[in-house]
Enzyme design. Structure first.
Site, mmCIF file in Angstrom:
data_model
loop_
_atom_site.group_PDB
_atom_site.id
_atom_site.type_symbol
_atom_site.label_atom_id
_atom_site.label_comp_id
_atom_site.label_asym_id
_atom_site.label_seq_id
_atom_site.Cartn_x
_atom_site.Cartn_y
_atom_site.Cartn_z
ATOM 1 N N ASP A 1 -10.016 1.241 -28.327
ATOM 2 C CA ASP A 1 -10.682 0.039 -27.799
ATOM 3 C C ASP A 1 -11.531 -0.625 -28.888
ATOM 4 O O ASP A 1 -11.542 -1.854 -29.030
ATOM 5 C CB ASP A 1 -11.504 0.347 -26.535
ATOM 6 C CG ASP A 1 -12.397 1.570 -26.674
ATOM 7 O OD1 ASP A 1 -12.276 2.302 -27.685
ATOM 8 O OD2 ASP A 1 -13.226 1.803 -25.766
ATOM 9 N N ASP B 1 2.048 -0.264 -30.174
ATOM 10 C CA ASP B 1 2.739 -1.423 -29.599
ATOM 11 C C ASP B 1 1.729 -2.544 -29.357
ATOM 12 O O ASP B 1 1.943 -3.702 -29.740
ATOM 13 C CB ASP B 1 3.406 -1.010 -28.284
ATOM 14 C CG ASP B 1 4.122 -2.175 -27.613
ATOM 15 O OD1 ASP B 1 4.862 -2.893 -28.319
ATOM 16 O OD2 ASP B 1 3.944 -2.365 -26.396
ATOM 17 N N LYS C 1 -7.687 7.848 -28.594
ATOM 18 C CA LYS C 1 -8.645 7.697 -27.495
ATOM 19 C C LYS C 1 -9.169 9.097 -27.181
ATOM 20 O O LYS C 1 -9.077 9.593 -26.057
ATOM 21 C CB LYS C 1 -7.941 7.044 -26.294
ATOM 22 C CG LYS C 1 -8.849 6.672 -25.130
ATOM 23 C CD LYS C 1 -9.780 5.500 -25.414
ATOM 24 C CE LYS C 1 -10.744 5.304 -24.249
ATOM 25 N NZ LYS C 1 -11.771 4.270 -24.532
ATOM 26 N N ASP D 1 0.935 -6.162 -31.775
ATOM 27 C CA ASP D 1 1.048 -7.521 -31.217
ATOM 28 C C ASP D 1 -0.251 -8.279 -31.465
ATOM 29 O O ASP D 1 -0.239 -9.465 -31.811
ATOM 30 C CB ASP D 1 1.352 -7.480 -29.711
ATOM 31 C CG ASP D 1 2.820 -7.758 -29.412
ATOM 32 O OD1 ASP D 1 3.663 -7.471 -30.286
ATOM 33 O OD2 ASP D 1 3.122 -8.255 -28.308
ATOM 34 N N TYR E 1 6.008 6.556 -23.893
ATOM 35 C CA TYR E 1 7.321 5.913 -23.791
ATOM 36 C C TYR E 1 8.414 6.914 -23.436
ATOM 37 O O TYR E 1 9.439 6.536 -22.875
ATOM 38 C CB TYR E 1 7.700 5.260 -25.131
ATOM 39 C CG TYR E 1 7.194 3.858 -25.330
ATOM 40 C CD1 TYR E 1 5.839 3.583 -25.304
ATOM 41 C CD2 TYR E 1 8.078 2.811 -25.575
ATOM 42 C CE1 TYR E 1 5.369 2.299 -25.516
ATOM 43 C CE2 TYR E 1 7.621 1.523 -25.789
ATOM 44 C CZ TYR E 1 6.264 1.272 -25.763
ATOM 45 O OH TYR E 1 5.813 0.003 -25.977
HETATM 46 C C1 IPM Z 1 8.315 -3.558 -29.703
HETATM 47 C C2 IPM Z 1 8.741 -4.019 -28.332
HETATM 48 C C3 IPM Z 1 9.439 -2.853 -27.639
HETATM 49 C C4 IPM Z 1 8.432 -1.739 -27.480
HETATM 50 C C5 IPM Z 1 10.105 -3.204 -26.289
HETATM 51 C C6 IPM Z 1 11.042 -4.381 -26.411
HETATM 52 C C7 IPM Z 1 10.787 -2.018 -25.698
HETATM 53 O O1 IPM Z 1 7.660 -4.478 -27.606
HETATM 54 O O2 IPM Z 1 9.192 -3.182 -30.501
HETATM 55 O O3 IPM Z 1 7.122 -3.588 -29.983
HETATM 56 O O4 IPM Z 1 7.650 -1.732 -26.521
HETATM 57 O O5 IPM Z 1 8.422 -0.844 -28.323
HETATM 58 MG MG MG Z 2 5.861 -4.562 -28.734
#
Ligand code: IPM
Ligand code: MG
Length: 359
Positions: A225, A249, A192, A253, A141
Site C-alpha cells: 500500500d 499486476d 504485505k 499498471d 493467480y
Molecule cells: C497483465 C494482464 C494479465 C494479468 C491478464 C490479461 C490475465 O493484466 O499481463 O498484466 O493479469 O496478468
Molecule cells: Mg495487468
C-alpha cells in the site's frame, strides 16, 4: 545465425502491432547478417473462435520449439461474457505456466520528450527508470480456488488462495537481484508482511537470498500500500522492484502511467531456460482495432528485449532502441502520445523506425 520466432498476434490491435514489430525484427536481422524464421499462431479470443480453446496444443508446441515468442494482446468485448467457460486471458495464463515463465520484467522509464504527456508533474516523473520484476506463475493467480453454494437460498462463497513456496520466491528474487547488480545496485521487495503469512515467508526468503548472495546491493522491504504511494510521489528513488504476481499486476499498471502512455512499454516473461515471451504491456484496445492508429512502439521495443534476452544479441536490441529514441526525438507521434497535435499511423511510425535503423 538462425532463430525461430513464434508470433502470437492475438486479438484487437495485436495483429497490427505484431506485424509491424516483425518488419523491424526482419530488417535488423538482415543488417546484422542473421536469419529469423517467423511462425504465426493463434492465441486468445481468435483461438477460441477458430479452435474452441484459447491456447491450442499446436500453438503451445510451436512455442516450446521456438527460440522466442512475440505476443500482441488477447481479449475483447466479444469474449467478455462473465458466464463463459473459456476466456482469452486463460490462454495467456496457461502459456506462462506451461513454459514456466516465472519472472516478468517490466521496465518503466520516462522519455524526456514525452514528459508533457505524463499525468504527473515533470519534476516528479522526469528521470524515472524502474525495472519491475513481477512473479508470474504463482501466488493468488494459480493457488487453490473454488465456488460453492451455501445452504441459504441465493448465497454462495468463493475463494482464491495466495500461496508461495520458498523455491518460487528464491528464483524470482535471484533474477531481480541479478538485474539490480547490473543496474544501479538497489533492490526493493514489495509485500504485505504486516497482514499476510505468505508475505512474511516472501520477506524472510527475499532478505536471506539478497543478504547471503548479493551483499553489495542496497535492499529494502516496502509494504504494497505504501509502494502504491511512493511510486507516484518519488518514482526516481526506485531501481529494481520485485514483488508477487497480483501486487506486480497492479503496481505495473500504476507505474505505466508515469511515461504518459501505455503504448511505449514492453515486457519480457522469462523462465530459467527455454524461450522467453515478449509483449507490449498494453491490452488489445478493441476501440481502435483495425483503424491503423495503434502505437507499435511498445511491441517494437518488446522485440528489442527479445533480441537482448532470448537471442543474446544486445547490439541488435540497442539498434532498435536507438531508432525508437530517434523518431521520438524528431517529434513523431502516434495518436496516444500526440496530445491532440499532428499524429501518424501504425505503419508510418514503423516506417520511420525502419528508416532510423543504422545501415
Ligand atoms: C497483465 C494482464 C494479465 C494479468 C491478464 C490479461 C490475465 O493484466 O499481463 O498484466 O493479469 O496478468
Ligand atoms: Mg495487468
Amino acid at each position: 545465425m538462425q532463430a525461430r520466432i513464434v508470433l502470437l498476434p492475438g486479438d484487437g490491435i495485436g495483429p497490427e502491432v505484431v506485424s509491424q514489430a516483425q518488419r523491424v525484427l526482419a530488417t535488423v536481422a538482415d543488417r546484422g547478417g542473421r536469419r529469423f524464421e517467423f511462425d504465426s499462431r493463434p492465441i486468445g479470443g481468435c483461438a477460441i473462435d477458430a479452435c474452441g480453446e484459447p491456447l491450442p496444443a499446436e500453438t503451445l508446441s510451436a512455442c516450446r520449439e521456438s527460440d522466442a515468442i512475440l505476443l500482441g494482446a488477447v481479449g475483447g468485448p466479444k469474449w467478455d461474457d462473465p458466464t463463459a467457460k473459456v476466456r482469452p486471458e486463460q490462454g495467456l495464463l496457461k502459456i506462462r505456466k506451461e513454459l514456466q515463465l516465472f519472472a516478468n520484467l517490466r521496465p518503466i522509464r520516462t522519455w524526456d520528450c514525452l514528459i508533457p504527456a505524463s499525468p504527473l508533474r515533470e519534476e516528479i516523473a522526469a528521470g524515472t527508470d524502474i525495472l519491475f520484476v513481477r512473479e508470474l506463475t504463482g501466488g493468488i493467480y494459480f493457488g487453490a480456488s473454488g465456488l460453492e453454494a451455501l445452504p441459504q437460498p441465493g448465497q454462495e462463497r468463493a475463494w482464491n488462495v495466495m500461496e508461495y513456496s520458498t523455491a518460487e520466491i528464491e528464483r524470482v528474487v535471484r533474477v531481480a537481484a541479478q538485474a539490480a547488480t547490473q543496474r544501479r545496485g538497489k533492490l526493493t521487495s514489495v509485500d504485505k508482511a504486516n497482514v499476510l503469512e505468505v508475505s512474511r515467508l516472501w520477506r524472510r526468503t527475499a532478505e536471506r537470498v539478497v543478504r547471503s548472495e548479493f551483499p553489495a546491493l542496497t535492499y529494502e522491504n516496502v509494504l504494497v500500500d505504501a509502494m502504491a504511494m511512493h511510486l507516484i510521489a518519488r518514482p526516481r528513488d526506485f531501481d529494481v522492484v520485485v514483488t508477487e504476481n497480483l501486487f506486480g499486476d497492479i503496481l505495473t499498471d500504476e507505474g505505466s502511467m508515469l511515461p504518459g502512455s501505455l503504448g511505449l512499454l514492453p515486457s519480457a516473461s522469462l523462465g530459467s531456460d527455454g524461450p522467453g515471451l515478449y509483449e507490449p504491456i498494453h491490452g488489445s484496445a478493441p476501440d481502435i482495432a483495425g483503424k491503423g492508429v495503434a502505437n507499435p512502439l511498445a511491441t517494437i521495443l518488446a522485440g528489442a528485449m527479445l533480441l537482448r534476452h532470448s537471442l543474446r544479441w544486445d547490439e541488435g536490441g540497442a539498434m532498435i532502441e536507438q531508432a525508437v529514441q530517434a523518431v521520438l526525438d524528431r517529434g513523431l507521434r502516434t495518436r496516444d502520445i500526440a496530445r491532440g497535435g499532428p499524429s501518424v499511423g501504425t505503419v508510418e511510425m514503423t516506417d520511420a523506425v525502419l528508416a532510423a535503423l543504422p545501415r
